[in-house]
Motif scaffolding. Structure first.
Motif, short mmCIF file in Angstrom:
data_model
loop_
_atom_site.label_atom_id
_atom_site.label_comp_id
_atom_site.label_asym_id
_atom_site.label_seq_id
_atom_site.Cartn_x
_atom_site.Cartn_y
_atom_site.Cartn_z
N VAL A 99 0.98 -1.24 0.00
CA VAL A 99 0.00 -0.08 -0.02
C VAL A 99 0.84 1.25 0.01
O VAL A 99 1.68 1.30 0.91
CB VAL A 99 -0.92 -0.05 1.20
N VAL A 100 0.60 2.09 -0.88
CA VAL A 100 1.34 3.12 -1.01
C VAL A 100 0.27 4.61 -0.72
O VAL A 100 -0.70 4.56 -1.48
CB VAL A 100 2.02 3.52 -2.47
N ASN A 101 0.46 5.24 0.37
CA ASN A 101 -0.32 6.27 0.71
C ASN A 101 0.14 7.72 0.03
O ASN A 101 1.26 8.30 0.55
CB ASN A 101 -0.88 6.47 2.04
N VAL A 102 -0.43 8.40 -1.02
CA VAL A 102 0.19 9.60 -1.45
C VAL A 102 -0.92 10.68 -1.12
O VAL A 102 -0.97 11.75 -1.69
CB VAL A 102 0.16 9.48 -2.85
N ALA A 103 -1.95 10.55 -0.26
CA ALA A 103 -2.75 11.55 0.18
C ALA A 103 -2.05 12.77 0.85
O ALA A 103 -1.00 12.49 1.16
CB ALA A 103 -3.88 10.74 1.04
N CYS A 104 -2.65 13.88 0.71
CA CYS A 104 -2.12 15.25 1.19
C CYS A 104 -3.20 15.68 1.96
O CYS A 104 -4.29 15.82 1.55
CB CYS A 104 -1.57 15.94 0.08
N ARG A 105 -2.76 16.60 2.89
CA ARG A 105 -3.78 17.36 3.86
C ARG A 105 -4.47 18.49 3.03
O ARG A 105 -3.80 19.15 2.03
CB ARG A 105 -3.13 18.18 5.18
N SER A 106 -5.65 18.52 3.06
CA SER A 106 -6.55 19.71 2.32
C SER A 106 -6.32 19.59 0.80
O SER A 106 -6.42 20.33 0.02
CB SER A 106 -5.80 21.13 2.68
N ASN A 107 -6.03 18.38 0.45
CA ASN A 107 -6.00 18.13 -1.12
C ASN A 107 -7.15 18.31 -1.81
O ASN A 107 -8.35 17.82 -1.28
CB ASN A 107 -5.31 16.77 -1.10
N LEU A 108 -7.21 18.84 -2.95
CA LEU A 108 -8.44 19.03 -3.83
C LEU A 108 -8.14 18.00 -5.06
O LEU A 108 -7.04 17.82 -5.57
CB LEU A 108 -8.41 20.25 -4.31
N VAL A 109 -9.26 17.57 -5.62
CA VAL A 109 -9.29 16.89 -6.70
C VAL A 109 -8.47 17.33 -7.93
O VAL A 109 -8.22 16.65 -8.90
CB VAL A 109 -10.64 16.42 -7.16
N ASP A 110 -8.25 18.68 -8.23
CA ASP A 110 -7.84 19.25 -9.03
C ASP A 110 -6.20 19.57 -8.96
O ASP A 110 -5.62 20.24 -9.88
CB ASP A 110 -8.49 20.75 -9.33
N GLU A 111 -5.62 19.20 -7.82
CA GLU A 111 -4.50 19.94 -7.81
C GLU A 111 -3.32 19.09 -8.18
O GLU A 111 -2.25 19.72 -8.48
CB GLU A 111 -4.13 19.91 -6.12
N ASP A 112 -3.28 17.75 -8.54
CA ASP A 112 -2.06 16.95 -8.76
C ASP A 112 -2.01 16.18 -9.91
O ASP A 112 -1.77 15.01 -9.61
CB ASP A 112 -1.71 16.11 -7.30
N ASP A 113 -2.63 16.69 -11.10
CA ASP A 113 -2.97 15.29 -11.90
C ASP A 113 -1.64 14.96 -12.57
O ASP A 113 -1.63 13.69 -12.82
CB ASP A 113 -3.99 16.29 -13.12
N LEU A 114 -0.65 15.69 -12.67
CA LEU A 114 0.64 14.92 -13.09
C LEU A 114 1.14 14.10 -12.19
O LEU A 114 1.92 13.08 -12.68
CB LEU A 114 1.53 16.25 -13.63
N GLU A 115 1.26 14.57 -10.85
CA GLU A 115 1.70 13.51 -9.99
C GLU A 115 0.78 12.30 -9.85
O GLU A 115 1.35 11.22 -9.29
CB GLU A 115 1.94 14.47 -8.59
#
Length: 255
Positions: A42-58
């Motif tokens: 399991v790899v957890n790449v969640a971030c605090r206060s993340n939004l669905v539009d912020e990290d498409d490339l990553e």
């Protein structure tokens, strides 16, 4: 064996009100402890206060480099919650940076005025329903295209009266965004993991602030996720004992 990537916001990171011991982790931690002895990950790449539009490339890179069988998508509450402040200012004011007197005063003033300003301005969330649907659909399609993994969408848990008082309209907004997620899953072939129904069944005590889960709440979500995983991967053993992973952790020792 099954490899999982978890993406999204602080619901996948935070144990409310606090993590009292190492074993009382998030649902991602519990999944990791169950899957690793079986050869999974399991790899957890969640971030605090993340939004669905912020990290498409990553996000795309994580779907490619981690070779997942399943990608868990934990979005919605930050997009749906009514807000008055722009996100950069909110992040500065509410973030974990050091506090001075001026910032503390500003937090108190903003906290007192926010409910009235939301009502007066009929404020919406940082990402409206239509845009949220477009962005989440795109992320589901990235999962399918870049990794051929199973997208699992976790919807938003029920709000509390206290959260509704602080953010008027959040309850109706959560229902609306949950409807969007349910429809997207049906249309795109993703798996809906119904956290809203789970918390209703188990009681609001496992999600006391209306957003984040307690240690027990994370265990319950892990159990639900395990059921959904076994539907797609029948070779996984049934979780007869939900503390199976904790026993394995104790045998390995801390660290």
């Amino acid at each position: 064996m099954v490899r999982v990537v978890v993406a999204g916001n602080s619901v996948a990171l935070h144990v409310a009100p606090r993590r009292d011991e190492r074993d009382s982790g998030t649902y991602a931690d519990h999944l990791r402890r169950r899957l690793e002895p079986l050869g999974g990950a399991v790899v957890n790449v969640a971030c605090r206060s993340n939004l669905v539009d912020e990290d498409d490339l990553e996000f795309m890179a994580n779907c490619q480099r981690n070779d997942p069988d399943v990608v868990i998508l934990q979005y919605g509450i930050n997009e749906a919650a009514p807000r008055i402040l722009p996100r950069p200012l909110w992040m500065w004011l509410k973030g974990p940076q050091s506090f001075g007197i001026a910032k503390s005063v500003l937090r108190k003033v903003e906290g007192g005025l926010e409910p009235r300003l939301i009502r007066w301005g009929r404020a919406g969330g940082w990402i409206g329903p239509k845009r949220f649907e477009e962005l989440l659909r795109y992320k589901i399609r990235i999962v399918l295209k870049e990794s051929a993994a199973v997208p699992m969408v976790l919807n938003i848990g029920p709000t509390t009266p206290d959260l509704e008082r602080v953010l008027p309209g959040v309850t109706a907004s959560v229902h609306h965004y949950n409807e969007i997620m349910g429809r997207l899953c049906r249309e795109e072939g993703a798996v809906l993991v119904d956290i809203h129904a789970l918390v209703r069944e188990q009681g609001l005590s496992i999600q006391p602030d209306g957003v984040h889960l307690t240690a027990e709440g994370h265990r319950c979500v892990c159990d639900l996720l395990w059921e959904r995983l076994r539907e797609r991967f029948p070779d996984l053993p049934p979780c007869l004992d939900r503390t199976l992973s904790d026993e394995a952790t104790k045998e390995r020792g801390p660290g």
